[in-house]
Design an enzyme around this catalytic site. Structure first.
Site, mmCIF file in Angstrom:
data_model
loop_
_atom_site.group_PDB
_atom_site.id
_atom_site.type_symbol
_atom_site.label_atom_id
_atom_site.label_comp_id
_atom_site.label_asym_id
_atom_site.label_seq_id
_atom_site.Cartn_x
_atom_site.Cartn_y
_atom_site.Cartn_z
ATOM 1 N N ASP A 51 1.623 5.661 4.855
ATOM 2 C CA ASP A 51 0.615 5.983 5.866
ATOM 3 C C ASP A 51 -0.562 5.005 5.909
ATOM 4 O OD1 ASP A 51 2.146 8.208 6.472
ATOM 5 O OD2 ASP A 51 0.956 9.559 5.233
ATOM 6 N N GLY A 90 0.852 -1.186 0.000
ATOM 7 C CA GLY A 90 0.000 0.000 0.000
ATOM 8 C C GLY A 90 0.881 1.227 0.000
ATOM 9 N N PRO A 91 0.297 2.424 -0.168
ATOM 10 C CA PRO A 91 1.077 3.661 -0.157
ATOM 11 C C PRO A 91 1.529 4.022 1.252
ATOM 12 C CG PRO A 91 -1.246 4.166 -0.272
ATOM 13 C CD PRO A 91 -1.138 2.673 -0.367
ATOM 14 N N LYS A 109 1.423 -0.203 7.049
ATOM 15 C CA LYS A 109 2.212 -1.411 6.784
ATOM 16 C C LYS A 109 3.105 -1.763 7.974
ATOM 17 C CE LYS A 109 4.100 0.273 3.054
ATOM 18 N NZ LYS A 109 3.375 1.571 3.012
ATOM 19 N N SER A 110 3.885 -0.774 8.440
ATOM 20 C CA SER A 110 4.819 -1.056 9.530
ATOM 21 C C SER A 110 4.083 -1.331 10.842
ATOM 22 C CB SER A 110 5.795 0.114 9.698
ATOM 23 O OG SER A 110 6.599 0.255 8.544
ATOM 24 N N GLU A 135 9.696 -3.053 4.515
ATOM 25 C CA GLU A 135 10.354 -2.370 3.399
ATOM 26 C C GLU A 135 10.932 -3.370 2.399
ATOM 27 O OE1 GLU A 135 9.623 0.565 3.349
ATOM 28 O OE2 GLU A 135 9.742 1.533 5.304
ATOM 29 N N ALA A 136 10.201 -4.468 2.175
ATOM 30 C CA ALA A 136 10.694 -5.522 1.287
ATOM 31 C C ALA A 136 10.811 -5.064 -0.161
ATOM 32 C CB ALA A 136 9.775 -6.745 1.371
#
Length: 210
Positions: A27, A24-25, A30-31, A98-99
Site C-alpha cells: 500500500d 516499501g510495504p 510501488k506499483s 514485484e522484483a
C-alpha cells in the site's frame, strides 16, 4: 587515449544506465509509481518493457491497489532476462514490478543489462517477507543497485504508528511459518496480508475488528 579524471567533462553522447530499487510495504504506492514512470518514459519517446511476477490480479499485468493497471510480461523462474531484452528492437528501459519474487540470477541479469547494454532498470518490490526476513532477490538488489529508495507514501499500522512489515493472516490469525511466497488478498485465497508496525508484528496483534 585521453586520460579522464574526476574533473573531466563527460564525453558527449555517453550516458551511464542505472539500476534503481524502490521498496516499501504493501500500500505504499510501488506499483502506482511503476506505472507512472513507464508513462513518463514513454512520453519522451523511450521504448521499454514492463515485467511482473505474482501480480495480485493473477494475470500477467502490473496492477495497483488504486485501480490502475497495464499488460506486462510474466517473469517465470527459467526466464533469461538478458535474452528477453536483447532479442527486442531497441529497448531503453525496464520496469520490473514485484522484483522481490525474481530469482537471484535474474537480478544479476538485470545488472548485466545495465552495465553491458546501457538499459535503465527500475525495480519495485517488498524488502522482507511475512516473517520479516529479507527476500533473496531483494537482498541482491540492495547489494547491486546504484540507488535504493524507500517509498515515502505513508502506510500506517492499525495503532497509528508507521507500517513497516507485512503480516500473513490465515483464518484471522497471524502466522509465522509456511512458504515464503504465497499469493493472498484475492477472492480465491484464504490468505490475506496486513501491514503492521514492528511492535505489533512481533507481538502478533492485529487490532480490534481485523
Amino acid at each position: 587515449m585521453t586520460e579522464l579524471s574526476a574533473l573531466s567533462a563527460v564525453p558527449s553522447g555517453v550516458r551511464n544506465a542505472v539500476l534503481k530499487f524502490y521498496f516499501g510495504p504493501m500500500d505504499c504506492g510501488k506499483s502506482t509509481l511503476a506505472l507512472q514512470m513507464n508513462y513518463n518514459h514513454g512520453r519522451q519517446g523511450r521504448r521499454g518493457l514492463v515485467l511482473t511476477k505474482h501480480d495480485r490480479s493473477g494475470q500477467p499485468k502490473l496492477t495497483s491497489r488504486i485501480g490502475l493497471g497495464l499488460e506486462a510480461i510474466e517473469v517465470h523462474d527459467g526466464l533469461d532476462l538478458v535474452d528477453l531484452v536483447t532479442t527486442q528492437h531497441r529497448i531503453d528501459y525496464l520496469i520490473c514490478d514485484e522484483a522481490c519474487f525474481y530469482t537471484v540470477p535474474q537480478i544479476e541479469q538485470l545488472a548485466d543489462l545495465v552495465d553491458e547494454h546501457g538499459i535503465d532498470v527500475y525495480a519495485f518490490g517488498l524488502a522482507s517477507d511475512f516473517r520479516s526476513v529479507m527476500f533473496p532477490a531483494a537482498q541482491r538488489l540492495f547489494e547491486l543497485a546504484d540507488e535504493v529508495c524507500r517509498l515515502q507514501v505513508e502506510v500506517l499500522c492499525w495503532c497509528g504508528r508507521p507500517g513497516l512489515l507485512n503480516a500473513r493472516i490465515v483464518g484471522g490469525e497471524l502466522v509465522r511459518t509456511g512458504e515464503q511466497v504465497m499469493i493472498g488478498d484475492t477472492d480465491a485465497s484464504p490468505v490475506r496480508y496486513q501491514v503492521l508496525c514492528r511492535r505489533h508484528h512481533r507481538a502478533g496483534l492485529l487490532g480490534e475488528g481485523t
